[in-house]
Design a protein around this motif. Structure first.
Motif, PDB file in Angstrom:
ATOM      1  N   UNK A 145       0.820  -1.208   0.000  1.00  0.00           N
ATOM      2  CA  UNK A 145       0.000   0.000   0.000  1.00  0.00           C
ATOM      3  C   UNK A 145       0.858   1.265   0.000  1.00  0.00           C
ATOM      4  N   UNK A 146       2.145   1.128   0.333  1.00  0.00           N
ATOM      5  CA  UNK A 146       3.034   2.293   0.435  1.00  0.00           C
ATOM      6  C   UNK A 146       4.198   2.235  -0.555  1.00  0.00           C
ATOM      7  N   UNK A 147       4.204   1.235  -1.414  1.00  0.00           N
ATOM      8  CA  UNK A 147       5.351   0.996  -2.287  1.00  0.00           C
ATOM      9  C   UNK A 147       5.340   1.958  -3.474  1.00  0.00           C
ATOM     10  N   UNK A 148       6.369   2.783  -3.580  1.00  0.00           N
ATOM     11  CA  UNK A 148       6.490   3.717  -4.697  1.00  0.00           C
ATOM     12  C   UNK A 148       7.410   3.134  -5.772  1.00  0.00           C
ATOM     13  N   UNK A 149       7.478   3.815  -6.898  1.00  0.00           N
ATOM     14  CA  UNK A 149       8.385   3.386  -7.961  1.00  0.00           C
ATOM     15  C   UNK A 149       9.831   3.425  -7.486  1.00  0.00           C
ATOM     16  N   UNK A 150      10.150   4.421  -6.682  1.00  0.00           N
ATOM     17  CA  UNK A 150      11.509   4.525  -6.159  1.00  0.00           C
ATOM     18  C   UNK A 150      11.850   3.323  -5.285  1.00  0.00           C
ATOM     19  N   UNK A 151      10.911   2.909  -4.458  1.00  0.00           N
ATOM     20  CA  UNK A 151      11.145   1.749  -3.598  1.00  0.00           C
ATOM     21  C   UNK A 151      11.312   0.470  -4.425  1.00  0.00           C
ATOM     22  N   UNK A 152      10.502   0.336  -5.448  1.00  0.00           N
ATOM     23  CA  UNK A 152      10.611  -0.842  -6.314  1.00  0.00           C
ATOM     24  C   UNK A 152      11.973  -0.860  -7.007  1.00  0.00           C
ATOM     25  N   UNK A 153      12.428   0.308  -7.429  1.00  0.00           N
ATOM     26  CA  UNK A 153      13.751   0.386  -8.057  1.00  0.00           C
ATOM     27  C   UNK A 153      14.848   0.004  -7.054  1.00  0.00           C
ATOM     28  N   UNK A 154      14.679   0.390  -5.795  1.00  0.00           N
ATOM     29  CA  UNK A 154      15.655   0.024  -4.767  1.00  0.00           C
ATOM     30  C   UNK A 154      15.675  -1.492  -4.567  1.00  0.00           C
ATOM     31  N   UNK A 155      14.513  -2.111  -4.552  1.00  0.00           N
ATOM     32  CA  UNK A 155      14.449  -3.567  -4.407  1.00  0.00           C
ATOM     33  C   UNK A 155      15.101  -4.255  -5.607  1.00  0.00           C
ATOM     34  N   UNK A 156      14.838  -3.740  -6.793  1.00  0.00           N
ATOM     35  CA  UNK A 156      15.436  -4.323  -7.999  1.00  0.00           C
ATOM     36  C   UNK A 156      16.954  -4.187  -7.967  1.00  0.00           C
ATOM     37  N   UNK A 157      17.459  -3.064  -7.473  1.00  0.00           N
ATOM     38  CA  UNK A 157      18.907  -2.861  -7.384  1.00  0.00           C
ATOM     39  C   UNK A 157      19.527  -3.838  -6.386  1.00  0.00           C
ATOM     40  N   UNK A 158      18.849  -4.053  -5.270  1.00  0.00           N
ATOM     41  CA  UNK A 158      19.350  -5.010  -4.282  1.00  0.00           C
ATOM     42  C   UNK A 158      19.348  -6.429  -4.856  1.00  0.00           C
ATOM     43  N   UNK A 159      18.291  -6.772  -5.589  1.00  0.00           N
ATOM     44  CA  UNK A 159      18.224  -8.094  -6.205  1.00  0.00           C
ATOM     45  C   UNK A 159      19.368  -8.277  -7.197  1.00  0.00           C
TER      46      UNK A 159
END
Length: 280
Positions: A145-159
Motif C-alpha cells: 500500500x506504500x510501495x512507490x516506484x523509487x522503492x521498487x527500483x531500490x528492491x530491484x537494485x538489491x536483487x
C-alpha cells in the motif's frame, strides 16, 4: 527503530570460507568446506559519534547488526576481550550490550566472560519459521500500500547486487543483501510493532540462515540456488509492481518456505549438538 537500511554491511568483514561459491554459480569449482561449524568473524571498530549516544548503545547496535547481517554461525563463541578489542572500546559497554542481546535470544551466556550464538533445534527453527511466514507475509501486504516506484527500483537494485554477489563468490554479502531486501519491504509496512516482532525473530534465525546459505556443497548448492529459488525476489518485486497485496504476501511466503531453506543446517545439526555436548 535503529536500522541502517543503506549498505552498511560492508563494515562486517568475513573470512574466506563464508565467501566460497556453490558449484556452478560462478566458476564451476567445488566449494571449499570447513570442518568447524562456527564462523570466524571480524568486526570494525566503533566509529566516532557526533551525537550524545552512549558507547554501550553503539556497541549494542554494532553487535546486533553483525548478527542480523550473517557474521555469526550457530555455536560461534565470543569473548568480552575479543569483542572489545575488535570494537575498540572497553569491556564494560560490550558486556552490557551482550546482556541486552542475550535477553533477546541472540546470544547465550557461557562461563569465563564469554557467550555463544545458540544452536536452535529443528523444532525451534520450525516454530520461528511459522511465525516469520505469518508476520512477514502480513508486512509485505501492508507494504504494497506504500510501495512507490523509487522503492521498487531500490528492491530491484538489491536483487541485482545479490545476483552479482553470487557470481563473485561473495556468499556472506549475499546474506547481508538478502536482509536489506527484506527489511526495506517490512519498514514500508509502516507498522512499528510488527517490524519489532519481525526483527526479534530474524535476530534468532539469522545465524541459521547465514550457515545454510554459505556452507553448501555441490548438491546443496544446486537445491539452494536453483532457478526457482533465485526467482523469488523477482516475483516479490513483480507483485509490488502490480500493487497486489495478496500476491506480495504469497511471494514472501514462497521465498521463506523454499524447500532447501534449512536443509544444510538440519543435515549438520546432529554434529553441532554432539560437538556442544563434547565441550560440556
Amino acid at each position: 527503530m535503529d536500522f541502517p537500511y543503506d549498505h552498511g554491511f560492508e563494515r562486517i568483514a568475513m573470512t574466506e570460507h563464508q565467501t566460497a561459491a556453490p558449484v556452478g554459480i560462478a566458476t564451476g569449482e567445488p566449494p571449499r568446506r570447513k570442518k568447524s561449524n562456527s564462523a570466524s568473524f571480524e568486526l570494525a571498530p566503533l566509529q566516532p559519534d557526533a551525537t550524545a549516544d552512549t558507547t554501550q548503545n553503539r556497541a549494542y547496535r554494532a553487535l546486533k547488526m553483525a548478527v542480523l547481517g550473517g557474521a555469526f554461525y550457530p555455536g560461534t563463541i565470543v569473548t568480552l576481550a575479543k569483542l572489545s578489542d575488535m570494537l575498540g572500546t572497553s569491556e564494560m559497554p560490550v558486556r552490557e550490550a551482550l546482556k541486552r542481546l542475550m535477553a533477546e535470544g541472540a546470544f547465550e551466556a557461557l562461563p569465563n566472560r564469554s557467550a555463544r550464538i545458540p544452536i536452535l533445534s529443528r523444532t525451534r527453527v520450525k516454530q520461528i519459521l511459522d511465525l516469520r511466514v505469518e508476520l512477514e507475509g502480513r508486512a509485505a501486504a501492508q507494504a504494497a500500500e506504500h510501495m512507490s516506484r523509487r522503492h521498487i527500483d531500490q528492491l530491484a537494485a538489491l536483487d541485482a547486487e545479490m545476483n552479482l554477489a553470487l557470481s563473485n563468490r561473495q556468499l556472506q554479502r549475499y546474506v547481508a543483501l538478502n536482509m536489506e531486501f527484506h527489511f526495506l519491504i517490512y519498514r514500508l509496512a509502516d507498522n512499528e510493532p510488527l517490524l519489532t516482532l519481525i526483527e526479534a525473530l530474524w535476530l534468532r534465525m539469522a545465524p541459521v540462515v547465514a550457515f545454510n546459505l554459505t556452507q553448501v556443497d555441490e548438491a546443496g548448492a544446486a537445491a539452494q540456488f536453483d532457478r526457482a529459488g533465485l526467482a523469488h525476489h523477482g516475483n516479490i518485486i513483480k507483485a509490488f509492481e502490480a500493487q497486489d497485496p495478496r500476491r506480495a504476501s504469497e511471494e514472501i511466503r514462497n521465498d521463506l518456505l523454499h524447500p532447501s531453506t534449512f536443509a544444510r543446517y538440519f543435515d549438520e545439526l546432529p554434529s553441532m549438538l554432539d560437538s556442544l555436548k563434547a565441550r560440556g
